[in-house]
Design a protein around this motif. Sequence first.
Motif, mmCIF file in Angstrom:
data_model
loop_
_atom_site.group_PDB
_atom_site.id
_atom_site.type_symbol
_atom_site.label_atom_id
_atom_site.label_comp_id
_atom_site.label_asym_id
_atom_site.label_seq_id
_atom_site.Cartn_x
_atom_site.Cartn_y
_atom_site.Cartn_z
ATOM 1 N N UNK A 21 0.828 -1.201 0.000
ATOM 2 C CA UNK A 21 0.000 0.000 0.000
ATOM 3 C C UNK A 21 0.864 1.253 0.000
ATOM 4 N N UNK A 22 1.911 1.253 0.803
ATOM 5 C CA UNK A 22 2.815 2.400 0.853
ATOM 6 C C UNK A 22 3.482 2.596 -0.506
ATOM 7 N N UNK A 23 3.907 1.509 -1.142
ATOM 8 C CA UNK A 23 4.524 1.600 -2.468
ATOM 9 C C UNK A 23 3.542 2.171 -3.484
ATOM 10 N N UNK A 24 2.296 1.743 -3.428
ATOM 11 C CA UNK A 24 1.283 2.233 -4.358
ATOM 12 C C UNK A 24 1.035 3.729 -4.153
ATOM 13 N N UNK A 29 2.070 9.464 -5.760
ATOM 14 C CA UNK A 29 2.648 10.759 -5.413
ATOM 15 C C UNK A 29 3.720 11.166 -6.429
ATOM 16 N N UNK A 30 4.594 10.240 -6.777
ATOM 17 C CA UNK A 30 5.642 10.530 -7.761
ATOM 18 C C UNK A 30 5.012 10.887 -9.096
ATOM 19 N N UNK A 31 4.007 10.133 -9.505
ATOM 20 C CA UNK A 31 3.345 10.396 -10.782
ATOM 21 C C UNK A 31 2.748 11.798 -10.818
ATOM 22 N N UNK A 53 9.211 1.803 -6.254
ATOM 23 C CA UNK A 53 8.599 2.247 -5.003
ATOM 24 C C UNK A 53 8.569 1.121 -3.981
ATOM 25 N N UNK A 54 8.300 -0.091 -4.449
ATOM 26 C CA UNK A 54 8.282 -1.238 -3.539
ATOM 27 C C UNK A 54 9.674 -1.482 -2.961
ATOM 28 N N UNK A 55 10.700 -1.361 -3.807
ATOM 29 C CA UNK A 55 12.074 -1.511 -3.317
ATOM 30 C C UNK A 55 12.383 -0.453 -2.259
ATOM 31 N N UNK A 56 11.875 0.754 -2.460
ATOM 32 C CA UNK A 56 12.104 1.825 -1.486
ATOM 33 C C UNK A 56 11.504 1.450 -0.129
ATOM 34 N N UNK A 57 10.338 0.806 -0.141
ATOM 35 C CA UNK A 57 9.720 0.410 1.129
ATOM 36 C C UNK A 57 10.495 -0.712 1.808
ATOM 37 N N UNK A 58 11.294 -1.431 1.051
ATOM 38 C CA UNK A 58 12.102 -2.520 1.602
ATOM 39 C C UNK A 58 13.457 -2.036 2.104
ATOM 40 N N UNK A 59 13.791 -0.740 1.862
ATOM 41 C CA UNK A 59 15.039 -0.189 2.369
ATOM 42 C C UNK A 59 16.208 -0.275 1.411
ATOM 43 N N UNK A 60 15.956 -0.533 0.131
ATOM 44 C CA UNK A 60 17.038 -0.568 -0.850
ATOM 45 C C UNK A 60 17.679 0.809 -0.977
ATOM 46 N N UNK A 61 18.955 0.844 -1.342
ATOM 47 C CA UNK A 61 19.626 2.114 -1.602
ATOM 48 C C UNK A 61 19.130 2.674 -2.934
ATOM 49 N N UNK A 62 19.320 3.975 -3.136
ATOM 50 C CA UNK A 62 18.845 4.609 -4.360
ATOM 51 C C UNK A 62 19.450 3.970 -5.602
#
Length: 69
Positions: A21-24, A29-31, A53-62
């Motif tokens: 949900x957070x990724x969605x 928001x980005x769009x 976005x899903x990777x961002x919620x998992x804590x991946x680096x940029x």
Amino acid sequence: MADTSTQISGPVEIEQSSQETVAFKLMQHIYSYEDSKEDTKNRKYWLSLYRQCYKATKGYTLSKILETE
């Protein structure tokens, strides 16, 4: 053999703070800030943006988020 039946005895709550949900919501928001919205109306754009976005919620680096597979 064990009993595998399931029962619900009360109200069911749907969690709105899951990583999906957070990724969605982040994707939406980005769009909303994208400049060329005409170029973003294809499946590849949406799936790539959601994956990032899903990777961002998992804590991946940029750098890992922006990596293409």
